[in-house]
Design an enzyme around this catalytic site. Sequence first.
Site, PDB file in Angstrom:
ATOM      1  N   LYS A   1      48.018  -1.053  50.430  1.00  0.00           N
ATOM      2  CA  LYS A   1      47.768  -1.965  51.548  1.00  0.00           C
ATOM      3  C   LYS A   1      48.399  -1.476  52.858  1.00  0.00           C
ATOM      4  O   LYS A   1      49.267  -0.599  52.861  1.00  0.00           O
ATOM      5  CB  LYS A   1      48.305  -3.351  51.188  1.00  0.00           C
ATOM      6  CG  LYS A   1      47.595  -4.008  49.995  1.00  0.00           C
ATOM      7  CD  LYS A   1      48.111  -5.430  49.815  1.00  0.00           C
ATOM      8  CE  LYS A   1      47.384  -6.116  48.670  1.00  0.00           C
ATOM      9  NZ  LYS A   1      47.792  -7.550  48.588  1.00  0.00           N
TER      10      LYS A   1
ATOM     11  N   TYR B   1      38.125 -10.548  49.389  1.00  0.00           N
ATOM     12  CA  TYR B   1      39.027 -11.624  48.968  1.00  0.00           C
ATOM     13  C   TYR B   1      38.337 -12.995  48.981  1.00  0.00           C
ATOM     14  O   TYR B   1      39.016 -14.029  49.089  1.00  0.00           O
ATOM     15  CB  TYR B   1      40.266 -11.645  49.856  1.00  0.00           C
ATOM     16  CG  TYR B   1      41.302 -10.589  49.493  1.00  0.00           C
ATOM     17  CD1 TYR B   1      41.882 -10.570  48.222  1.00  0.00           C
ATOM     18  CD2 TYR B   1      41.719  -9.641  50.416  1.00  0.00           C
ATOM     19  CE1 TYR B   1      42.840  -9.622  47.879  1.00  0.00           C
ATOM     20  CE2 TYR B   1      42.680  -8.689  50.081  1.00  0.00           C
ATOM     21  CZ  TYR B   1      43.233  -8.695  48.812  1.00  0.00           C
ATOM     22  OH  TYR B   1      44.199  -7.770  48.476  1.00  0.00           O
TER      23      TYR B   1
ATOM     24  N   ASN C   1      52.547  -7.042  50.120  1.00  0.00           N
ATOM     25  CA  ASN C   1      53.070  -6.665  48.805  1.00  0.00           C
ATOM     26  C   ASN C   1      52.588  -5.286  48.354  1.00  0.00           C
ATOM     27  O   ASN C   1      52.528  -5.001  47.157  1.00  0.00           O
ATOM     28  CB  ASN C   1      52.799  -7.766  47.774  1.00  0.00           C
ATOM     29  CG  ASN C   1      51.327  -8.003  47.513  1.00  0.00           C
ATOM     30  OD1 ASN C   1      50.474  -7.449  48.204  1.00  0.00           O
ATOM     31  ND2 ASN C   1      51.027  -8.809  46.519  1.00  0.00           N
TER      32      ASN C   1
ATOM     33  N   HIS D   1      47.225  -3.774  45.773  1.00  0.00           N
ATOM     34  CA  HIS D   1      46.359  -4.702  45.047  1.00  0.00           C
ATOM     35  C   HIS D   1      45.851  -3.980  43.809  1.00  0.00           C
ATOM     36  O   HIS D   1      45.596  -2.771  43.864  1.00  0.00           O
ATOM     37  CB  HIS D   1      45.152  -5.117  45.911  1.00  0.00           C
ATOM     38  CG  HIS D   1      44.073  -5.783  45.090  1.00  0.00           C
ATOM     39  ND1 HIS D   1      44.113  -7.111  44.757  1.00  0.00           N
ATOM     40  CD2 HIS D   1      42.963  -5.277  44.484  1.00  0.00           C
ATOM     41  CE1 HIS D   1      43.065  -7.395  43.990  1.00  0.00           C
ATOM     42  NE2 HIS D   1      42.350  -6.309  43.809  1.00  0.00           N
TER      43      HIS D   1
ATOM     44  N   GLU E   1      35.020  -4.644  41.626  1.00  0.00           N
ATOM     45  CA  GLU E   1      35.807  -4.155  42.759  1.00  0.00           C
ATOM     46  C   GLU E   1      35.611  -2.649  42.966  1.00  0.00           C
ATOM     47  O   GLU E   1      35.591  -2.182  44.105  1.00  0.00           O
ATOM     48  CB  GLU E   1      37.290  -4.486  42.544  1.00  0.00           C
ATOM     49  CG  GLU E   1      37.558  -5.992  42.626  1.00  0.00           C
ATOM     50  CD  GLU E   1      39.019  -6.374  42.456  1.00  0.00           C
ATOM     51  OE1 GLU E   1      39.310  -7.580  42.469  1.00  0.00           O
ATOM     52  OE2 GLU E   1      39.875  -5.477  42.319  1.00  0.00           O
TER      53      GLU E   1
HETATM   54  P1  CMP Z   1      46.559  -9.301  45.784  1.00  0.00           P
HETATM   55  O1  CMP Z   1      46.858  -8.782  44.428  1.00  0.00           O
HETATM   56  O2  CMP Z   1      45.930  -8.372  46.745  1.00  0.00           O
HETATM   57  O3  CMP Z   1      45.609 -10.585  45.656  1.00  0.00           O
HETATM   58  C1  CMP Z   1      45.579 -11.595  46.617  1.00  0.00           C
HETATM   59  C2  CMP Z   1      46.651 -11.456  47.648  1.00  0.00           C
HETATM   60  O4  CMP Z   1      46.931 -12.623  48.368  1.00  0.00           O
HETATM   61  C3  CMP Z   1      47.954 -11.111  46.960  1.00  0.00           C
HETATM   62  O5  CMP Z   1      47.924  -9.823  46.436  1.00  0.00           O
HETATM   63  C4  CMP Z   1      48.922 -11.350  48.099  1.00  0.00           C
HETATM   64  O6  CMP Z   1      48.959 -10.269  49.024  1.00  0.00           O
HETATM   65  C5  CMP Z   1      48.276 -12.543  48.780  1.00  0.00           C
HETATM   66  N1  CMP Z   1      48.931 -13.769  48.393  1.00  0.00           N
HETATM   67  C6  CMP Z   1      48.951 -14.351  47.191  1.00  0.00           C
HETATM   68  N2  CMP Z   1      49.657 -15.477  47.206  1.00  0.00           N
HETATM   69  C7  CMP Z   1      50.097 -15.630  48.459  1.00  0.00           C
HETATM   70  C8  CMP Z   1      50.880 -16.583  49.116  1.00  0.00           C
HETATM   71  N3  CMP Z   1      51.357 -17.670  48.474  1.00  0.00           N
HETATM   72  N4  CMP Z   1      51.137 -16.424  50.411  1.00  0.00           N
HETATM   73  C9  CMP Z   1      50.645 -15.344  51.065  1.00  0.00           C
HETATM   74  N5  CMP Z   1      49.883 -14.388  50.498  1.00  0.00           N
HETATM   75  C10 CMP Z   1      49.626 -14.527  49.210  1.00  0.00           C
END
Ligand code: CMP
Length: 139
Positions: A10, A50, A113, A116, A127
């Site tokens: 990311k 998403y 984070n 993904h 995906e």
């Molecule tokens: P990802 O695995 O990419 O799938 C969905 C993404 O949404 C997740 O990782 C996080 O980056 C984001 N995400 C999930 N929960 C939250 C949250 N409570 N607040 C902000 N971002 C979130």
Amino acid sequence: ALERTLSIIKPDATKRNLTGKINAVFEGAGLRIVAQKRIHLTEKQAGAFYAVHKERPFYGSLVSSMIAEPVVVQVLQGEGAVAKNREVMGATNPADAAEGTVRKLFAESIEANSVHGSDSLENAKNEISFFFAETEILP
Ligand code: CMP
């Protein structure tokens, strides 16, 4: 079984020049990078990718964060690749991620984070085809 999963490095991670370090964690866990490209997602692409989170309060912010910088999209292949990649990534929230996982090592927050990964074999297929033609995947 031999599986493929879709991984995204990311913007928070590409911005901090962590692509190689994250790939080393994947490779160290026995995952092979069988396709990879660096792209800048459009708002439309990130929103569509998403779409399952459309009703969540963090959707708008998630989409914005995913288009802030380039991402690296990749196909990881290996025995049980979907589960293995999820294990290696660690919990969604880096505060809950186990030692040695990508998110424990590198992630900044639940949203930023760093990676993904597909959460099921079925989603992995969808995906992967979202980003790659079969001819771009070279095991
Ligand atoms: P990802 O695995 O990419 O799938 C969905 C993404 O949404 C997740 O990782 C996080 O980056 C984001 N995400 C999930 N929960 C939250 C949250 N409570 N607040 C902000 N971002 C979130």
